[in-house]
Design a protein around this motif. Structure first.
Motif, PDB file in Angstrom:
ATOM      1  N   GLY A  26      11.349 -18.568  -1.627  1.00  0.00           N
ATOM      2  CA  GLY A  26      11.050 -18.598  -3.042  1.00  0.00           C
ATOM      3  C   GLY A  26       9.647 -18.178  -3.417  1.00  0.00           C
ATOM      4  O   GLY A  26       9.458 -17.171  -4.106  1.00  0.00           O
ATOM      5  N   LEU A  27       8.666 -18.906  -2.970  1.00  0.00           N
ATOM      6  CA  LEU A  27       7.293 -18.674  -3.406  1.00  0.00           C
ATOM      7  C   LEU A  27       6.771 -17.314  -2.977  1.00  0.00           C
ATOM      8  O   LEU A  27       6.352 -16.501  -3.807  1.00  0.00           O
ATOM      9  N   GLN A  28       6.829 -17.022  -1.703  1.00  0.00           N
ATOM     10  CA  GLN A  28       6.269 -15.753  -1.253  1.00  0.00           C
ATOM     11  C   GLN A  28       7.151 -14.570  -1.626  1.00  0.00           C
ATOM     12  O   GLN A  28       6.658 -13.476  -1.866  1.00  0.00           O
ATOM     13  N   GLY A  29       8.462 -14.772  -1.694  1.00  0.00           N
ATOM     14  CA  GLY A  29       9.345 -13.682  -2.100  1.00  0.00           C
ATOM     15  C   GLY A  29       9.104 -13.254  -3.538  1.00  0.00           C
ATOM     16  O   GLY A  29       8.990 -12.067  -3.841  1.00  0.00           O
ATOM     17  N   VAL A  30       9.022 -14.240  -4.423  1.00  0.00           N
ATOM     18  CA  VAL A  30       8.766 -13.932  -5.830  1.00  0.00           C
ATOM     19  C   VAL A  30       7.378 -13.336  -5.995  1.00  0.00           C
ATOM     20  O   VAL A  30       7.184 -12.365  -6.749  1.00  0.00           O
ATOM     21  N   THR A  31       6.401 -13.862  -5.285  1.00  0.00           N
ATOM     22  CA  THR A  31       5.039 -13.334  -5.379  1.00  0.00           C
ATOM     23  C   THR A  31       4.974 -11.899  -4.867  1.00  0.00           C
ATOM     24  O   THR A  31       4.352 -11.036  -5.503  1.00  0.00           O
ATOM     25  N   LEU A  32       5.621 -11.628  -3.757  1.00  0.00           N
ATOM     26  CA  LEU A  32       5.610 -10.273  -3.200  1.00  0.00           C
ATOM     27  C   LEU A  32       6.334  -9.295  -4.114  1.00  0.00           C
ATOM     28  O   LEU A  32       5.860  -8.176  -4.336  1.00  0.00           O
ATOM     29  N   LEU A  33       7.465  -9.699  -4.663  1.00  0.00           N
ATOM     30  CA  LEU A  33       8.181  -8.817  -5.577  1.00  0.00           C
ATOM     31  C   LEU A  33       7.386  -8.588  -6.858  1.00  0.00           C
ATOM     32  O   LEU A  33       7.364  -7.477  -7.395  1.00  0.00           O
ATOM     33  N   PHE A  34       6.719  -9.623  -7.360  1.00  0.00           N
ATOM     34  CA  PHE A  34       5.866  -9.457  -8.537  1.00  0.00           C
ATOM     35  C   PHE A  34       4.736  -8.475  -8.251  1.00  0.00           C
ATOM     36  O   PHE A  34       4.456  -7.586  -9.062  1.00  0.00           O
ATOM     37  N   LEU A  35       4.094  -8.630  -7.103  1.00  0.00           N
ATOM     38  CA  LEU A  35       3.036  -7.684  -6.731  1.00  0.00           C
ATOM     39  C   LEU A  35       3.581  -6.264  -6.586  1.00  0.00           C
ATOM     40  O   LEU A  35       2.945  -5.299  -7.015  1.00  0.00           O
ATOM     41  N   GLY A  36       4.754  -6.135  -5.983  1.00  0.00           N
ATOM     42  CA  GLY A  36       5.355  -4.815  -5.833  1.00  0.00           C
ATOM     43  C   GLY A  36       5.667  -4.164  -7.161  1.00  0.00           C
ATOM     44  O   GLY A  36       5.414  -2.971  -7.359  1.00  0.00           O
ATOM     45  N   ILE A  37       6.214  -4.935  -8.091  1.00  0.00           N
ATOM     46  CA  ILE A  37       6.505  -4.390  -9.421  1.00  0.00           C
ATOM     47  C   ILE A  37       5.228  -4.024 -10.139  1.00  0.00           C
ATOM     48  O   ILE A  37       5.135  -2.966 -10.782  1.00  0.00           O
ATOM     49  N   MET A  38       4.214  -4.879 -10.041  1.00  0.00           N
ATOM     50  CA  MET A  38       2.947  -4.593 -10.704  1.00  0.00           C
ATOM     51  C   MET A  38       2.283  -3.341 -10.123  1.00  0.00           C
ATOM     52  O   MET A  38       1.804  -2.478 -10.860  1.00  0.00           O
ATOM     53  N   VAL A  39       2.267  -3.222  -8.813  1.00  0.00           N
ATOM     54  CA  VAL A  39       1.666  -2.048  -8.178  1.00  0.00           C
ATOM     55  C   VAL A  39       2.477  -0.800  -8.503  1.00  0.00           C
ATOM     56  O   VAL A  39       1.913   0.264  -8.764  1.00  0.00           O
ATOM     57  N   GLY A  40       3.813  -0.933  -8.530  1.00  0.00           N
ATOM     58  CA  GLY A  40       4.654   0.196  -8.897  1.00  0.00           C
ATOM     59  C   GLY A  40       4.407   0.666 -10.318  1.00  0.00           C
ATOM     60  O   GLY A  40       4.351   1.871 -10.596  1.00  0.00           O
ATOM     61  N   GLU A  41       4.245  -0.288 -11.227  1.00  0.00           N
ATOM     62  CA  GLU A  41       3.960   0.063 -12.622  1.00  0.00           C
ATOM     63  C   GLU A  41       2.612   0.765 -12.739  1.00  0.00           C
ATOM     64  O   GLU A  41       2.477   1.765 -13.443  1.00  0.00           O
ATOM     65  N   LEU A  71       0.818  -1.211   0.000  1.00  0.00           N
ATOM     66  CA  LEU A  71       0.000   0.000   0.000  1.00  0.00           C
ATOM     67  C   LEU A  71       0.853   1.262   0.000  1.00  0.00           C
ATOM     68  O   LEU A  71       0.405   2.311  -0.465  1.00  0.00           O
ATOM     69  N   GLY A  72       2.083   1.168   0.506  1.00  0.00           N
ATOM     70  CA  GLY A  72       2.998   2.299   0.405  1.00  0.00           C
ATOM     71  C   GLY A  72       3.363   2.587  -1.038  1.00  0.00           C
ATOM     72  O   GLY A  72       3.409   3.744  -1.475  1.00  0.00           O
ATOM     73  N   ILE A  73       3.617   1.522  -1.802  1.00  0.00           N
ATOM     74  CA  ILE A  73       3.883   1.702  -3.232  1.00  0.00           C
ATOM     75  C   ILE A  73       2.634   2.239  -3.924  1.00  0.00           C
ATOM     76  O   ILE A  73       2.712   3.132  -4.759  1.00  0.00           O
ATOM     77  N   TRP A  74       1.478   1.701  -3.558  1.00  0.00           N
ATOM     78  CA  TRP A  74       0.225   2.141  -4.175  1.00  0.00           C
ATOM     79  C   TRP A  74      -0.046   3.616  -3.886  1.00  0.00           C
ATOM     80  O   TRP A  74      -0.394   4.384  -4.783  1.00  0.00           O
ATOM     81  N   ALA A  75       0.120   4.017  -2.649  1.00  0.00           N
ATOM     82  CA  ALA A  75      -0.179   5.400  -2.268  1.00  0.00           C
ATOM     83  C   ALA A  75       0.826   6.388  -2.847  1.00  0.00           C
ATOM     84  O   ALA A  75       0.505   7.570  -3.011  1.00  0.00           O
ATOM     85  N   SER A  76       2.011   5.921  -3.174  1.00  0.00           N
ATOM     86  CA  SER A  76       3.009   6.843  -3.719  1.00  0.00           C
ATOM     87  C   SER A  76       2.679   7.280  -5.139  1.00  0.00           C
ATOM     88  O   SER A  76       3.311   8.200  -5.657  1.00  0.00           O
ATOM     89  N   GLY A  77       1.703   6.673  -5.754  1.00  0.00           N
ATOM     90  CA  GLY A  77       1.318   7.065  -7.108  1.00  0.00           C
ATOM     91  C   GLY A  77       0.399   8.267  -7.158  1.00  0.00           C
ATOM     92  O   GLY A  77       0.086   8.770  -8.240  1.00  0.00           O
TER      93      GLY A  77
END
Length: 132
Positions: free
Chosen positions: A71-86, A21-27
């Motif tokens: 692996g699983l949650q790290g990749v998922t969290l980073l994917f979500l972070g990149i998607m939300v950042g985009e 939500l920090g990434i989301w709100a920064s937009g």
């Protein structure tokens, strides 16, 4: 053990929600776009540093430990972070008239992703850790 797992769940949920939500709100404004990049960098760096430490400490066994533990949650969290950042960058460029509804729906996706990752952290990871 159930109370301990629930405490882990609450802490993990808070951390993941603050990050996403920090990434989301920064937009919302142009000046806070750098905050989204900083949060995403911190997420990537912390997971990468943790995996590197496990690999150096445990060697070949560390590869499997890193894959199972991060692996699983790290990749998922980073994917979500990149998607939300985009999406936050796209929202900042296109404005709320064009992209507002999609950007508001992204909050639900962030919350669902954080819930799922936190459930894995709290209830599945202790079982995996007992294997090592």
């Amino acid at each position: 053990m159930r109370d301990g797992n629930f405490e882990i769940f609450k802490k993990a949920l808070c951390i993941h929600l603050i990050q996403l939500l920090g990434i989301w709100a920064s937009g919302f404004t142009k000046t806070t776009r750098f905050v989204a990049v900083a949060i995403l960098f911190f997420m990537s760096f912390s997971y990468g540093f943790s995996i590197c430490g496990v690999l150096l400490l445990f060697g070949l066994k560390g590869i499997w430990m890193s894959l199972l533990l991060f692996g699983l949650q790290g990749v998922t969290l980073l994917f979500l972070g990149i998607m939300v950042g985009e999406h936050s960058l796209r929202y900042g460029l296109k404005g709320h008239e064009v992209y507002g509804a999609t950007y508001r729906q992204l909050v639900v996706f962030c919350i669902a992703g954080a819930l799922l990752i936190s459930l894995v952290d709290a209830y599945i990871q202790p079982m995996v850790r007992s294997l090592f």
